[in-house]
Scaffold this active site. Structure first.
Site, PDB file in Angstrom:
ATOM      1  N   GLU A 108      21.354 -35.347  -7.247  1.00 59.86           N
ATOM      2  CA  GLU A 108      20.253 -35.565  -8.188  1.00 59.86           C
ATOM      3  C   GLU A 108      20.756 -35.636  -9.626  1.00 59.86           C
ATOM      4  O   GLU A 108      20.183 -36.326 -10.461  1.00 59.86           O
ATOM      5  CB  GLU A 108      19.227 -34.442  -8.066  1.00 59.86           C
ATOM      6  CG  GLU A 108      18.544 -34.400  -6.706  1.00 59.86           C
ATOM      7  CD  GLU A 108      17.755 -33.117  -6.482  1.00 59.86           C
ATOM      8  OE1 GLU A 108      16.772 -33.172  -5.747  1.00 59.86           O
ATOM      9  OE2 GLU A 108      18.130 -32.059  -7.017  1.00 59.86           O
ATOM     10  N   ASP A 154      10.185 -36.426   1.309  1.00 63.18           N
ATOM     11  CA  ASP A 154       9.738 -36.158   2.681  1.00 63.18           C
ATOM     12  C   ASP A 154       8.319 -35.624   2.617  1.00 63.18           C
ATOM     13  O   ASP A 154       7.801 -35.350   1.538  1.00 63.18           O
ATOM     14  CB  ASP A 154      10.686 -35.132   3.342  1.00 63.18           C
ATOM     15  CG  ASP A 154      10.687 -33.816   2.584  1.00 63.18           C
ATOM     16  OD1 ASP A 154       9.841 -32.966   2.861  1.00 63.18           O
ATOM     17  OD2 ASP A 154      11.521 -33.642   1.668  1.00 63.18           O
TER      18      ASP A 154
END
Ligand code: ADE
Length: 250
Positions: free
Chosen positions: A14, A218
């Site tokens: 990230e 998700d």
């Protein structure tokens, strides 16, 4: 603006693309973490990996404030979608934070943080408004740049930017039963992750503005782990870098 801006993520994937934007960064170790000091679009910045979970997040936030004197903190990363319309590839900008696993009942109401008389902490309104504006713009432009294969693999055809309650706890929510229980307990929660609410509590203690943006990787269900590494590498890191770049350019 006096004092650096902190750019934080939980995971290497990230933060990697964000660090790639800083031409002159220098490493400094503290508390077992590497802090990257440098500049981005003329802003003094400190990049760091918080690590995963609320304790790692709280110690990172404290070090950023106490040791590096940061004046604002921007956290980018991924989260599991909880609310029905929050889909993979969407972005959630936090307006409020709550620790979903805080429970000192029956002494205190469930979710209330003892000593604070409250369960939720607010994101900084000004920084968050700016982050929302740039996130919206990035969402309109970035999927096309990722290419057809990635767009179809993750269903990124029409991503949306949501604003609202982000909940944090020390677990990766990866069963449909657990995400249903979270939705039932906290119907307003948009998404779940593992650090935001800890940053919010520390920033509240010190009066430091915080803004958090999370790409939905998700749905926090039985399929939550599927393609997670690929999503981080190919989608989330690109979103983080584009959003941070646009935020500091503005
Ligand atoms: N970060 C990304 N997905 C998550 C999930 N399902 N639970 C907790 N943190 C997450």
């Amino acid at each position: 603006m006096a004092g650096p801006t902190a750019l934080v993520s939980a995971l290497h994937e990230e933060l990697a693309a964000v660090l790639g934007l800083m031409p002159d960064e220098q490493q400094q170790m503290s508390g077992g973490r590497t802090f990257w000091r440098g500049h981005l679009h003329g802003h003094d910045v400190v990049g760091v990996l918080s690590g995963i979970g609320k304790v790692a997040a709280a110690t990172t936030a404290t070090a950023l404030i106490e040791r590096f004197g940061v004046q604002r903190i921007v956290f980018t990363g991924v989260a599991g979608g909880l609310a029905p319309g929050v889909r993979v590839g969407d972005v959630v900008v936090a307006r409020q934070f709550l620790q979903h696993d805080m429970d000192a009942s029956p002494i205190f109401p469930r979710h209330e943080v003892p000593g604070y008389g409250r369960a939720t902490f607010d994101a900084d309104a000004t920084l968050t408004a700016h982050l929302t504006q740039v996130s919206d713009k990035v969402l309109r432009e970035l999927p096309a740049a990722l290419g057809n294969e990635v767009v179809h693999a993750f269903g990124l055809q029409s991503p949306r930017c949501h604003q609202g309650l982000l909940v944090s706890g020390d677990r990766f929510v990866s069963t449909t039963a657990e995400s249903a229980a979270l939705r039932a307990a906290l119907p307003e929660a948009l998404a779940v992750e593992m650090e935001g609410a800890a940053f919010a509590q520390v920033c509240h203690d010190y009066g430091i503005p915080l803004a958090v943006v999370r790409t939905i990787s998700d749905r926090a269900d039985d399929a939550a782990h599927v393609d997670f590494p690929r999503f981080l590498r190919e989608v989330a890191s690109r979103y983080s870098a584009a959003i941070v770049e646009a935020l500091l350019r503005g």
